[in-house]
Write a protein that holds these residues in place. Structure first.
Motif, short mmCIF file in Angstrom:
data_model
loop_
_atom_site.label_atom_id
_atom_site.label_comp_id
_atom_site.label_asym_id
_atom_site.label_seq_id
_atom_site.Cartn_x
_atom_site.Cartn_y
_atom_site.Cartn_z
N SER A 54 -14.46 0.44 -37.28
CA SER A 54 -15.29 0.27 -38.60
C SER A 54 -14.78 -1.01 -39.49
O SER A 54 -15.46 -1.22 -40.43
CB SER A 54 -15.38 1.45 -39.46
OG SER A 54 -15.65 2.78 -38.84
N SER A 103 -18.81 3.07 -41.55
CA SER A 103 -19.16 3.31 -40.24
C SER A 103 -19.14 2.25 -39.26
O SER A 103 -19.15 1.02 -39.78
CB SER A 103 -20.51 3.94 -39.91
OG SER A 103 -21.64 2.90 -40.44
N TRP A 104 -19.23 2.34 -38.01
CA TRP A 104 -19.24 1.22 -37.09
C TRP A 104 -20.25 0.48 -36.93
O TRP A 104 -20.36 -0.65 -36.86
CB TRP A 104 -18.52 1.62 -35.71
CG TRP A 104 -19.80 2.64 -35.29
CD1 TRP A 104 -19.73 4.01 -35.39
CD2 TRP A 104 -20.83 2.28 -34.45
NE1 TRP A 104 -20.82 4.44 -34.20
CE2 TRP A 104 -21.55 3.40 -33.87
CE3 TRP A 104 -21.39 0.93 -33.95
CZ2 TRP A 104 -22.61 3.51 -33.28
CZ3 TRP A 104 -22.87 0.91 -33.30
CH2 TRP A 104 -23.38 2.21 -33.10
N GLN A 105 -21.43 1.07 -37.57
CA GLN A 105 -22.41 0.25 -37.48
C GLN A 105 -22.51 -0.68 -38.68
O GLN A 105 -23.26 -1.83 -38.30
CB GLN A 105 -23.62 1.35 -38.08
CG GLN A 105 -24.11 2.30 -37.01
CD GLN A 105 -23.48 3.77 -36.95
OE1 GLN A 105 -22.54 3.53 -37.56
NE2 GLN A 105 -24.08 4.74 -36.48
N LYS A 108 -21.01 -3.72 -37.10
CA LYS A 108 -21.62 -4.37 -36.08
C LYS A 108 -22.63 -5.09 -36.93
O LYS A 108 -22.77 -6.37 -36.37
CB LYS A 108 -22.42 -3.51 -35.14
CG LYS A 108 -23.23 -3.92 -34.11
CD LYS A 108 -23.76 -2.88 -33.31
CE LYS A 108 -24.44 -3.43 -32.25
NZ LYS A 108 -25.19 -2.34 -31.55
N GLU A 109 -23.08 -4.65 -37.97
CA GLU A 109 -24.18 -5.62 -38.78
C GLU A 109 -23.56 -6.80 -39.42
O GLU A 109 -24.08 -7.87 -39.64
CB GLU A 109 -24.65 -4.65 -39.67
CG GLU A 109 -25.91 -5.37 -40.57
CD GLU A 109 -26.91 -5.68 -39.64
OE1 GLU A 109 -27.84 -6.74 -40.13
OE2 GLU A 109 -27.16 -5.05 -38.63
#
Length: 328
Positions: A54, A103-105, A108-109
């Motif tokens: 994250s 979060s890891w999302q 990534k974004e």
């Protein structure tokens, strides 16, 4: 001009803008050992820390840029759990920072949106996945160093220690080499700075502290498996948690490292006429990505509380090994 006055005179306009932003937003920035931190956790956060993956690394930052610009920018792509800006004595940033998302999302974004973004004319930043390295190498320790002495120094000067191993130095004759494993990248980074730049006397004057190189880690592991002598056999791994009860040890470790409260699920799944019973136990640690499971045979006439407790003990030991600890 005195040193403190000189430091205050650097980049005054942007420092004032930062102070005004802090007053207006009520945001809390804490500076500790060369890094200034927001969050970890942020206000209103409920639950366990974000999972691995994250966090992003931010590089090539203009040194005069501060959180009043950076935090809103990185919050624009996801919810921030923590933001850490590395600082110099003069009050300029050191050109890099870390942003941890909920979060890891989010991470990534951030990489997809902000990598190679031009934040000033002719100045683009780098945003990539943080390696989150957690292991340090310490080379050049005198051969007289023993585990108790090294443990006393390291545990007294740094936080978040999971284990310490001692080896013969692969680089120097008549010297020892240590691997220090920490609970997080942040804890390891803080320890590295403390041991390198602080007033800690680490068992010798010519000691070198750095990140453990992957190739050396692999060699040490191969050496351990083959019981070779080229790099020396590791001495007893040390625990910062010296508790007799395994479940107490696990609970304390999880509490200290903000992993959440462990939950156990046990069941007697098989009974044999000879008096042997098989128990299944699953352990869930909220901030750990996967549960731990184990089967255990126990000799008793009927299922009992002691059988369930033995199963819990077995899976707790499994989890502690996975978290980098060995029980003595």
């Amino acid at each position: 001009m005195e040193e403190e006055a000189w430091a205050d005179s650097i980049n005054q306009a942007n420092k004032m803008a930062l102070l005004n932003w802090v007053r207006e937003t009520g945001i809390d920035l804490v500076q500790i050992n060369g890094q200034r931190r927001y969050g970890g956790p942020p206000p209103g956060w409920v639950g366990s820390p974000p999972p691995a993956g994250s966090e992003v690394f931010i590089g090539k930052l203009p040194q005069e840029m501060y959180e009043n610009t950076l935090i809103p920018l990185f919050q624009s792509v996801g919810k921030l759990y923590e933001f850490r800006l590395m600082m110099t004595f003069s009050g300029l940033n050191r050109g890099f920072a870390y942003a941890k998302y909920s979060s890891w999302q989010g991470a990534k974004e951030a990489i997809a949106t902000l990598n190679n973004l031009e934040v000033q004319e002719g100045c683009t930043i780098v945003v990539c996945k943080s390696l989150e390295k957690c292991e340090l190498s310490v080379d050049g320790l005198p051969t007289s160093v023993n585990q108790k002495g090294l443990e006393a120094v390291v545990l007294g000067a740094t936080e978040g220690v999971l284990s310490i191993t001692l080896h013969a130095s692969p680089y120097q004759k008549k010297a020892k080499f240590a691997v220090l494993k920490y609970s997080s990248h942040q804890a390891a980074a803080m320890a590295k700075k403390t041991l390198m730049e602080g007033n800690v006397r680490l068992c010798g004057e010519n000691v070198k502290v750095g990140w453990l190189k992957p190739e050396l880690k692999e060699k040490l592991q191969l050496c351990k498996e083959k019981r070779g002598e080229h790099l020396g056999s590791p001495e007893q791994v040390l625990l910062s948690l010296k508790l007799c009860n395994v479940l107490d040890c696990l609970n304390t470790l999880c509490r200290q490292q903000c992993l959440g409260t462990p939950s156990f699920f046990t069941k007697c799944v098989q009974v044999k006429p000879s008096g042997w019973l098989q128990y299944w136990c699953q352990l869930v640690i909220p901030a750990w990505p996967l549960p731990f499971s184990a089967f255990l045979w126990v000799q008793e006439d009927v299922p009992s509380t002691s059988g369930h407790e033995k199963a819990k003990d077995a899976v707790a030991r499994l989890a502690l090994r996975k978290l980098g600890c060995l029980l003595t």
